[in-house]
Design an enzyme around this catalytic site. Structure first.
Site, mmCIF file in Angstrom:
data_model
loop_
_atom_site.group_PDB
_atom_site.id
_atom_site.type_symbol
_atom_site.label_atom_id
_atom_site.label_comp_id
_atom_site.label_asym_id
_atom_site.label_seq_id
_atom_site.Cartn_x
_atom_site.Cartn_y
_atom_site.Cartn_z
ATOM 1 N N ASP A 50 42.839 42.825 37.683
ATOM 2 C CA ASP A 50 41.727 42.058 37.126
ATOM 3 C C ASP A 50 40.832 43.006 36.335
ATOM 4 O O ASP A 50 41.168 44.171 36.132
ATOM 5 C CB ASP A 50 40.966 41.296 38.216
ATOM 6 C CG ASP A 50 40.231 42.214 39.178
ATOM 7 O OD1 ASP A 50 40.627 43.393 39.303
ATOM 8 O OD2 ASP A 50 39.263 41.775 39.826
ATOM 9 N N SER B 86 33.863 41.890 37.699
ATOM 10 C CA SER B 86 35.204 41.757 38.250
ATOM 11 C C SER B 86 36.052 40.755 37.467
ATOM 12 O O SER B 86 36.367 40.968 36.306
ATOM 13 C CB SER B 86 35.086 41.374 39.732
ATOM 14 O OG SER B 86 36.341 41.405 40.367
ATOM 15 N N ASP C 48 40.413 46.061 40.915
ATOM 16 C CA ASP C 48 40.484 46.148 42.370
ATOM 17 C C ASP C 48 41.349 45.034 42.958
ATOM 18 O O ASP C 48 41.578 44.990 44.162
ATOM 19 C CB ASP C 48 39.095 46.171 43.012
ATOM 20 C CG ASP C 48 38.290 44.900 42.766
ATOM 21 O OD1 ASP C 48 38.745 44.023 42.011
ATOM 22 O OD2 ASP C 48 37.184 44.796 43.342
#
Length: 445
Positions: free
Chosen positions: A245, A106, A249
């Site tokens: 990012d 992430s 998400d």
């Protein structure tokens, strides 16, 4: 439920150190495959798993290890290559796969990576399934006989299908003509997707941070570094900036002046627009959601609840209460009338729709929401549990709460993905909030 490997967002860590090693991920694929086989393949000869990844260089190694592990368990694999996390959730559901897997850390630096799973319904796996995978990991790895091995193939039109899915969340009778957008892809998974979505809906698009090299994901760009977006918006004289990012998400936005709008403000715009169509049954935030947001929901007569930090817990609250909207100030936004999970691109489209309908700028549309100053300090922990018994720390928190006098709050929580304690202080007086946060963080160190 105690788990050894799975955190709040799958299995994550530094590449080359346990558990993010090729041998562990091989066993993880096998263990997950065994659990899927035990649950049945939905009538198919082999269960099918869809695997996507972000742009980290380690994704090649981990993808190969997962593929081998699943094949050894008798599970077929569909490989989609670099693809946003929410795209994997959607495509898993669209092709009726038994599970989806994303190789991503992430918003973390490139030398971290992780593995997270989605169910056949495009939602993060329940704790009970993750626990079953962990139990399987404790058993020796085997291999099915040759005739039962899984196969792998590329999913050639995955990007196009997901682009159309995102566009479908925006009303057909509306378009983005007249908008000039800067889209910051964080050199991540959406680099070849997000620009097309906004361009095909009519916007003039300037794309930045869309040249991944395996090591520059999130590096000074994207939703975790919005100053880069603000500068690009001013440089290109754009109307709005959109920052995603690394796995797309999360969403952060800026206006033409370069002012940054966080997840609380963007969720407020979406909810206010939905409320104009009819009653919103409720909204879920987290322990980190700004107190001003909670007060704004009260003014709109919309019930509000706080979940633990982590979009999976927001999602659990939404399902439990039967609500559709929720999110985190970090930029995870859930619109369950559009998708089963948080989606930065889809969320940006919902914000743009709200602005179009209100004929307002971001500043005008959020004018009624005055966020309280909120300071977050990260304190590195040598021992993840020691802070709980630190009496000096608990005394410092009590003293801070007394000084806030009921017009603010203090929150301590360990990160679910990093060895740090997060110290958050929020209140009306920005100077006092900054001072108290520094004092508490120093005590915790």
């Amino acid at each position: 439920m105690s788990r050894k490997y799975f955190g709040t967002d799958g299995v994550r860590g530094r590449v080359g150190s346990a558990p993010i090693t090729a041998d562990f991920v091989l066993r993880l694929g096998y263990a997950a495959g065994r659990v899927l086989v035990s649950q049945g393949g939905g009538g198919a000869e082999h269960p099918v798993v869809l695997i996507g990844k972000d742009t980290r260089v380690s994704g090649y190694m981990l993808e190969a290890a997962l593929e081998a592990g699943f094949a050894a368990a008798g599970v077929d694999v569909m490989l989609v290559g670099p693809m946003p996390t929410p795209a994997v959730a959607y495509l898993t559901r669209a092709v009726r796969a038994q599970a989806g897997v994303v190789i991503s850390a992430s918003h973390n630096p490139y030398d971290d990576n992780g593995i997270k799973f989605f169910s056949a319904g495009g939602q993060k796996l329940p704790d009970i399934v993750e626990s079953a995978i962990e139990a399987e990991l404790e058993r020796p790895m085997g291999c099915v006989e040759s005739a039962a091995l899984g196969k792998a193939r590329r999913f050639e039109d995955a990007a196009g299908r997901y682009i159309e899915f995102c566009k479908a969340s925006f009303p057909y009778e509306r378009n983005l003509r007249g908008y000039k957008l800067v889209v910051d892809c964080a050199n991540g998974a959406a680099y070849a997707i997000a620009p097309h979505v906004f361009h095909e809906l009519g916007a003039e698009v300037v794309t930045v941070a869309n040249h991944p090299d395996g090591r520059n994901i999130n590096a000074g760009v994207g939703a975790t570094h919005p100053k880069a977006l603000a500068a690009a918006v001013r440089e290109h004289d754009a109307d709005i900036g959109i920052a995603l990012d690394g796995d797309a998400d999360r969403l952060i936005m800026t206006d033409a002046a370069g002012r940054v709008y966080d997840g609380d403000e963007l969720l407020y715009l979406i909810v206010k627009e939905r409320a104009s169509r009819g009653r919103v049954s409720g909204v879920a935030g987290t322990l980190m959601t700004n107190l001003a947001f909670e007060q704004a929901m009260g003014h709109l007569d919309i019930p509000f609840g706080r979940a633990k930090v982590g979009d999976r817990y927001v999602l659990e609250m939404l399902h439990e209460k039967g609500w559709l909207y929720g999110g985190e100030n970090s930029g995870h936004i859930l619109c369950l009338d559009c998708h089963t999970t948080g989606d930065g691109i889809v969320s940006a489209l919902q914000v743009l729709l709200a602005l179009l309908k209100a004929d307002r700028t971001l500043a005008e549309a959020t004018a009624a929401l005055k966020l309280f100053p909120q300071v977050l300090k990260n304190v590195k922990l040598a021992d993840r549990e020691a802070w709980k018994s630190n009496t000096r720390l608990s005394d410092a928190v009590k003293a801070a709460e007394a000084r806030l006098g009921g017009r603010g709050r203090v929150l301590l929580r360990p990160s679910g993905t990093e060895p740090v304690l997060r110290v958050m202080v929020e209140g009306e007086d920005g100077g006092l909030v900054e001072s108290l946060a520094a004092e508490i963080a120093a005590t915790a160190a």
